[in-house]
Write a protein that holds these residues in place. Structure first.
Motif, PDB file in Angstrom:
ATOM      1  N   MET A   1      16.891  48.241  20.523  1.00  0.00           N
ATOM      2  CA  MET A   1      17.860  47.269  20.997  1.00  0.00           C
ATOM      3  C   MET A   1      19.124  47.282  20.147  1.00  0.00           C
ATOM      4  O   MET A   1      20.186  46.924  20.638  1.00  0.00           O
ATOM      5  CB  MET A   1      17.219  45.884  20.998  1.00  0.00           C
ATOM      6  CG  MET A   1      18.213  44.816  21.273  1.00  0.00           C
ATOM      7  SD  MET A   1      17.730  43.778  22.592  1.00  0.00           S
ATOM      8  CE  MET A   1      18.442  42.280  22.043  1.00  0.00           C
ATOM      9  N   TRP A   2      19.052  47.690  18.902  1.00  0.00           N
ATOM     10  CA  TRP A   2      20.224  47.700  18.029  1.00  0.00           C
ATOM     11  C   TRP A   2      21.356  48.539  18.606  1.00  0.00           C
ATOM     12  O   TRP A   2      22.526  48.252  18.404  1.00  0.00           O
ATOM     13  CB  TRP A   2      19.852  48.187  16.620  1.00  0.00           C
ATOM     14  CG  TRP A   2      19.358  49.607  16.635  1.00  0.00           C
ATOM     15  CD1 TRP A   2      18.068  50.032  16.760  1.00  0.00           C
ATOM     16  CD2 TRP A   2      20.150  50.789  16.556  1.00  0.00           C
ATOM     17  NE1 TRP A   2      18.008  51.402  16.779  1.00  0.00           N
ATOM     18  CE2 TRP A   2      19.281  51.904  16.639  1.00  0.00           C
ATOM     19  CE3 TRP A   2      21.514  51.038  16.423  1.00  0.00           C
ATOM     20  CZ2 TRP A   2      19.724  53.214  16.608  1.00  0.00           C
ATOM     21  CZ3 TRP A   2      21.955  52.357  16.385  1.00  0.00           C
ATOM     22  CH2 TRP A   2      21.052  53.423  16.469  1.00  0.00           C
ATOM     23  N   TYR A   3      21.019  49.610  19.346  1.00  0.00           N
ATOM     24  CA  TYR A   3      22.043  50.474  19.918  1.00  0.00           C
ATOM     25  C   TYR A   3      22.905  49.725  20.940  1.00  0.00           C
ATOM     26  O   TYR A   3      24.055  50.089  21.176  1.00  0.00           O
ATOM     27  CB  TYR A   3      21.424  51.720  20.545  1.00  0.00           C
ATOM     28  CG  TYR A   3      20.544  51.438  21.743  1.00  0.00           C
ATOM     29  CD1 TYR A   3      21.074  51.461  23.024  1.00  0.00           C
ATOM     30  CD2 TYR A   3      19.195  51.150  21.591  1.00  0.00           C
ATOM     31  CE1 TYR A   3      20.287  51.182  24.118  1.00  0.00           C
ATOM     32  CE2 TYR A   3      18.397  50.876  22.682  1.00  0.00           C
ATOM     33  CZ  TYR A   3      18.943  50.892  23.947  1.00  0.00           C
ATOM     34  OH  TYR A   3      18.155  50.617  25.023  1.00  0.00           O
ATOM     35  N   LEU A   4      22.363  48.663  21.541  1.00  0.00           N
ATOM     36  CA  LEU A   4      23.149  47.882  22.487  1.00  0.00           C
ATOM     37  C   LEU A   4      24.309  47.174  21.797  1.00  0.00           C
ATOM     38  O   LEU A   4      25.384  47.001  22.380  1.00  0.00           O
ATOM     39  CB  LEU A   4      22.259  46.878  23.223  1.00  0.00           C
ATOM     40  CG  LEU A   4      21.201  47.501  24.142  1.00  0.00           C
ATOM     41  CD1 LEU A   4      20.317  46.417  24.741  1.00  0.00           C
ATOM     42  CD2 LEU A   4      21.836  48.347  25.226  1.00  0.00           C
ATOM     43  N   TYR A   5      24.094  46.768  20.544  1.00  0.00           N
ATOM     44  CA  TYR A   5      25.195  46.167  19.785  1.00  0.00           C
ATOM     45  C   TYR A   5      26.264  47.218  19.482  1.00  0.00           C
ATOM     46  O   TYR A   5      27.460  46.935  19.566  1.00  0.00           O
ATOM     47  CB  TYR A   5      24.676  45.521  18.501  1.00  0.00           C
ATOM     48  CG  TYR A   5      23.865  44.279  18.761  1.00  0.00           C
ATOM     49  CD1 TYR A   5      24.488  43.067  19.028  1.00  0.00           C
ATOM     50  CD2 TYR A   5      22.482  44.324  18.777  1.00  0.00           C
ATOM     51  CE1 TYR A   5      23.749  41.924  19.297  1.00  0.00           C
ATOM     52  CE2 TYR A   5      21.724  43.182  19.039  1.00  0.00           C
ATOM     53  CZ  TYR A   5      22.372  41.989  19.301  1.00  0.00           C
ATOM     54  OH  TYR A   5      21.645  40.868  19.573  1.00  0.00           O
TER      55      TYR A   5
END
Length: 147
Positions: A1-5
């Protein structure tokens, strides 16, 4: 999910740069509506190539098409509105004021959308802190625009 930031950060940078690019295209051609159309055609081509490259481009079925709420089809019109604002408003009011207004109005509108769960968003109540944040953003943008 960090890649969405990370993706969101890149989109924010694109949002700051794109108005200048689109306005320069319009000014260079001397044809604002043609420039807007070219921008959308380039976007469409990029999505087409990217979708084909990663194997995620599919045609929806008739059943899928009829299940879409009527208001979901209007997003394309909003894209045109944003591009036209980039072409006409951003060169006159400047990048900081333009983007500040776009983001601040977007946050204020998003608080309302979240509060009621409109246009497909989950309900997130409009707390005092969220409203205060939007007010502070408005004050900040006013300072950027005035000084």
């Amino acid at each position: 999910m960090w890649y969405l930031y990370g993706l969101t950060i890149l989109a924010g940078l694109a949002n700051a740069v794109q108005p200048g690019q689109n306005a320069t295209l319009s000014k260079s051609l001397g044809l604002p509506i043609t420039a807007a159309l070219l921008t959308l055609l380039i976007s469409t081509a990029a999505l087409l190539v990217g979708g084909l490259a990663i194997g995620k481009l599919e045609m929806p079925s008739g059943q899928q098409l009829v299940q879409v709420p009527w208001w979901a089809w209007l997003g394309g019109f909003l894209s045109v509105l944003l591009i036209l604002a980039q072409l006409y408003a951003s060169p006159s009011i400047g990048a900081a004021s333009f983007l500040g207004i776009i983001v601040t109005v977007g946050v204020a509108a998003s608080i309302v959308l979240d509060n009621y769960g409109w246009v497909g968003f989950a309900v997130h109540p409009a707390s005092l802190w969220r409203i205060l944040g939007a007010v502070l953003m408005t004050v900040g943008v006013a300072m950027v625009a005035l000084f």
